[in-house]
Motif scaffolding. Structure first.
Motif, PDB file in Angstrom:
ATOM      1  N   VAL A  37       5.719  23.260   1.585  1.00  0.00           N
ATOM      2  CA  VAL A  37       4.767  22.268   2.098  1.00  0.00           C
ATOM      3  C   VAL A  37       5.060  20.890   1.534  1.00  0.00           C
ATOM      4  O   VAL A  37       5.024  19.892   2.250  1.00  0.00           O
ATOM      5  CB  VAL A  37       3.314  22.706   1.774  1.00  0.00           C
ATOM      6  N   GLU A  38       5.358  20.799   0.244  1.00  0.00           N
ATOM      7  CA  GLU A  38       5.592  19.498  -0.372  1.00  0.00           C
ATOM      8  C   GLU A  38       6.820  18.813   0.215  1.00  0.00           C
ATOM      9  O   GLU A  38       6.883  17.589   0.276  1.00  0.00           O
ATOM     10  CB  GLU A  38       5.746  19.641  -1.881  1.00  0.00           C
ATOM     11  N   GLY A  39       7.783  19.562   0.655  1.00  0.00           N
ATOM     12  CA  GLY A  39       8.966  18.960   1.268  1.00  0.00           C
ATOM     13  C   GLY A  39       8.662  18.344   2.614  1.00  0.00           C
ATOM     14  O   GLY A  39       9.386  17.469   3.083  1.00  0.00           O
ATOM     15  N   ARG A  40       7.580  18.741   3.262  1.00  0.00           N
ATOM     16  CA  ARG A  40       7.250  18.237   4.596  1.00  0.00           C
ATOM     17  C   ARG A  40       6.186  17.142   4.583  1.00  0.00           C
ATOM     18  O   ARG A  40       5.855  16.601   5.624  1.00  0.00           O
ATOM     19  CB  ARG A  40       6.749  19.388   5.457  1.00  0.00           C
ATOM     20  N   LEU A  41       5.607  16.844   3.434  1.00  0.00           N
ATOM     21  CA  LEU A  41       4.551  15.840   3.386  1.00  0.00           C
ATOM     22  C   LEU A  41       5.129  14.438   3.581  1.00  0.00           C
ATOM     23  O   LEU A  41       6.125  14.089   2.949  1.00  0.00           O
ATOM     24  CB  LEU A  41       3.811  15.890   2.053  1.00  0.00           C
ATOM     25  N   PRO A  42       4.512  13.633   4.437  1.00  0.00           N
ATOM     26  CA  PRO A  42       5.005  12.263   4.598  1.00  0.00           C
ATOM     27  C   PRO A  42       4.619  11.420   3.385  1.00  0.00           C
ATOM     28  O   PRO A  42       3.674  11.732   2.657  1.00  0.00           O
ATOM     29  CB  PRO A  42       4.288  11.782   5.856  1.00  0.00           C
ATOM     30  N   ALA A  43       5.348  10.350   3.176  1.00  0.00           N
ATOM     31  CA  ALA A  43       5.053   9.464   2.061  1.00  0.00           C
ATOM     32  C   ALA A  43       3.716   8.765   2.322  1.00  0.00           C
ATOM     33  O   ALA A  43       3.393   8.421   3.462  1.00  0.00           O
ATOM     34  CB  ALA A  43       6.151   8.423   1.919  1.00  0.00           C
ATOM     35  N   PRO A  44       2.911   8.569   1.285  1.00  0.00           N
ATOM     36  CA  PRO A  44       1.624   7.914   1.495  1.00  0.00           C
ATOM     37  C   PRO A  44       1.798   6.471   1.931  1.00  0.00           C
ATOM     38  O   PRO A  44       2.697   5.774   1.475  1.00  0.00           O
ATOM     39  CB  PRO A  44       0.952   8.010   0.127  1.00  0.00           C
ATOM     40  N   ASP A  45       0.936   6.030   2.815  1.00  0.00           N
ATOM     41  CA  ASP A  45       1.014   4.676   3.359  1.00  0.00           C
ATOM     42  C   ASP A  45      -0.309   3.968   3.072  1.00  0.00           C
ATOM     43  O   ASP A  45      -1.048   3.615   3.975  1.00  0.00           O
ATOM     44  CB  ASP A  45       1.295   4.739   4.868  1.00  0.00           C
ATOM     45  N   PHE A  46      -0.601   3.757   1.769  1.00  0.00           N
ATOM     46  CA  PHE A  46      -1.844   3.116   1.369  1.00  0.00           C
ATOM     47  C   PHE A  46      -1.607   1.651   1.041  1.00  0.00           C
ATOM     48  O   PHE A  46      -0.473   1.206   0.895  1.00  0.00           O
ATOM     49  CB  PHE A  46      -2.439   3.829   0.141  1.00  0.00           C
ATOM     50  N   MET A  47      -2.713   0.940   0.893  1.00  0.00           N
ATOM     51  CA  MET A  47      -2.605  -0.468   0.524  1.00  0.00           C
ATOM     52  C   MET A  47      -2.256  -0.577  -0.959  1.00  0.00           C
ATOM     53  O   MET A  47      -2.649   0.262  -1.764  1.00  0.00           O
ATOM     54  CB  MET A  47      -3.937  -1.183   0.790  1.00  0.00           C
ATOM     55  N   THR A  48      -1.553  -1.654  -1.286  1.00  0.00           N
ATOM     56  CA  THR A  48      -1.214  -1.900  -2.689  1.00  0.00           C
ATOM     57  C   THR A  48      -2.407  -2.558  -3.367  1.00  0.00           C
ATOM     58  O   THR A  48      -3.352  -3.015  -2.720  1.00  0.00           O
ATOM     59  CB  THR A  48       0.017  -2.814  -2.789  1.00  0.00           C
ATOM     60  N   ASP A  49      -2.354  -2.631  -4.701  1.00  0.00           N
ATOM     61  CA  ASP A  49      -3.441  -3.259  -5.453  1.00  0.00           C
ATOM     62  C   ASP A  49      -3.579  -4.731  -5.093  1.00  0.00           C
ATOM     63  O   ASP A  49      -4.687  -5.274  -5.040  1.00  0.00           O
ATOM     64  CB  ASP A  49      -3.193  -3.106  -6.956  1.00  0.00           C
ATOM     65  N   ALA A  50      -2.468  -5.399  -4.833  1.00  0.00           N
ATOM     66  CA  ALA A  50      -2.512  -6.824  -4.468  1.00  0.00           C
ATOM     67  C   ALA A  50      -3.234  -7.010  -3.132  1.00  0.00           C
ATOM     68  O   ALA A  50      -4.031  -7.947  -2.960  1.00  0.00           O
ATOM     69  CB  ALA A  50      -1.097  -7.383  -4.393  1.00  0.00           C
ATOM     70  N   GLU A  51      -2.976  -6.116  -2.173  1.00  0.00           N
ATOM     71  CA  GLU A  51      -3.658  -6.224  -0.877  1.00  0.00           C
ATOM     72  C   GLU A  51      -5.155  -5.971  -1.015  1.00  0.00           C
ATOM     73  O   GLU A  51      -5.971  -6.645  -0.390  1.00  0.00           O
ATOM     74  CB  GLU A  51      -3.046  -5.223   0.109  1.00  0.00           C
ATOM     75  N   VAL A  52      -5.536  -5.043  -1.862  1.00  0.00           N
ATOM     76  CA  VAL A  52      -6.957  -4.770  -2.090  1.00  0.00           C
ATOM     77  C   VAL A  52      -7.631  -5.967  -2.721  1.00  0.00           C
ATOM     78  O   VAL A  52      -8.731  -6.379  -2.317  1.00  0.00           O
ATOM     79  CB  VAL A  52      -7.124  -3.508  -2.968  1.00  0.00           C
ATOM     80  N   ASP A  53      -6.966  -6.611  -3.723  1.00  0.00           N
ATOM     81  CA  ASP A  53      -7.531  -7.793  -4.370  1.00  0.00           C
ATOM     82  C   ASP A  53      -7.678  -8.948  -3.389  1.00  0.00           C
ATOM     83  O   ASP A  53      -8.659  -9.702  -3.434  1.00  0.00           O
ATOM     84  CB  ASP A  53      -6.663  -8.215  -5.554  1.00  0.00           C
ATOM     85  N   GLU A  54      -6.721  -9.078  -2.471  1.00  0.00           N
ATOM     86  CA  GLU A  54      -6.792 -10.145  -1.462  1.00  0.00           C
ATOM     87  C   GLU A  54      -7.987  -9.947  -0.538  1.00  0.00           C
ATOM     88  O   GLU A  54      -8.718 -10.888  -0.218  1.00  0.00           O
ATOM     89  CB  GLU A  54      -5.492 -10.161  -0.650  1.00  0.00           C
ATOM     90  N   ILE A  55      -8.236  -8.716  -0.132  1.00  0.00           N
ATOM     91  CA  ILE A  55      -9.391  -8.430   0.744  1.00  0.00           C
ATOM     92  C   ILE A  55     -10.696  -8.677  -0.006  1.00  0.00           C
ATOM     93  O   ILE A  55     -11.643  -9.259   0.524  1.00  0.00           O
ATOM     94  CB  ILE A  55      -9.315  -6.988   1.272  1.00  0.00           C
ATOM     95  N   LYS A  56     -10.766  -8.272  -1.262  1.00  0.00           N
ATOM     96  CA  LYS A  56     -11.978  -8.507  -2.052  1.00  0.00           C
ATOM     97  C   LYS A  56     -12.239  -9.998  -2.228  1.00  0.00           C
ATOM     98  O   LYS A  56     -13.387 -10.448  -2.220  1.00  0.00           O
ATOM     99  CB  LYS A  56     -11.856  -7.831  -3.418  1.00  0.00           C
TER     100      LYS A  56
END
Length: 134
Positions: free
Chosen positions: A105-124
């Motif tokens: 299962v772990e070999g088939r998981l896609p890479a996470p596509d989350f926001m970076t900390d800088a993007e979160v700080d910009e939105i805040k």
């Protein structure tokens, strides 16, 4: 005096038409309506006075002994069923299977596509607007 008589006749005429409407509605009621009507009135339920009293020779201990025998018979029947047998796999075999499945299962998981900390700080920062307080 005439006004009182006129108002009385008007009320009687209005009430008679209402009674006719109620009669037609009752005639057109579905089949379940009668059963529900009896239930709402509280009719058809047994009376507390009709509850039978226990007999003088009633012995609850005798019933407990009978129920113990029934429970033991049911337990024997349950244990004799082939589906009641314990698992044939050992814990080590189960862990090996879990490791194998996890690797697959772990070999088939896609890479996470989350926001970076800088993007979160910009939105805040966009929503961090000073507000007036009373």
């Amino acid at each position: 005096m005439r006004a009182v008589i006129f108002v009385t006749f008007a009320l009687l005429a209005g009430c008679s038409s209402s009674f006719e409407k109620v009669k037609t509605m009752r005639a057109q009621a579905p089949d379940w309506y009668e059963a529900r009507k009896v239930e709402f009135r509280g009719e058809g339920y047994p009376s507390l006075a009709s509850i039978p009293e226990t007999a003088a020779d009633y012995n609850p201990k005798r019933k407990l002994e009978l129920s113990e025998a029934d429970v033991r018979a049911a337990l024997v029947l349950f244990n004799s069923d082939p589906r009641a047998k314990a698992a044939v796999e050992t814990p080590e075999a189960m862990l090996a299977w879990a490791r194998e499945v996890r690797r697959a299962v772990e070999g088939r998981l896609p890479a996470p596509d989350f926001m970076t900390d800088a993007e979160v700080d910009e939105i805040k920062a966009r929503f961090s607007v000073p507000r007036a307080r009373l």
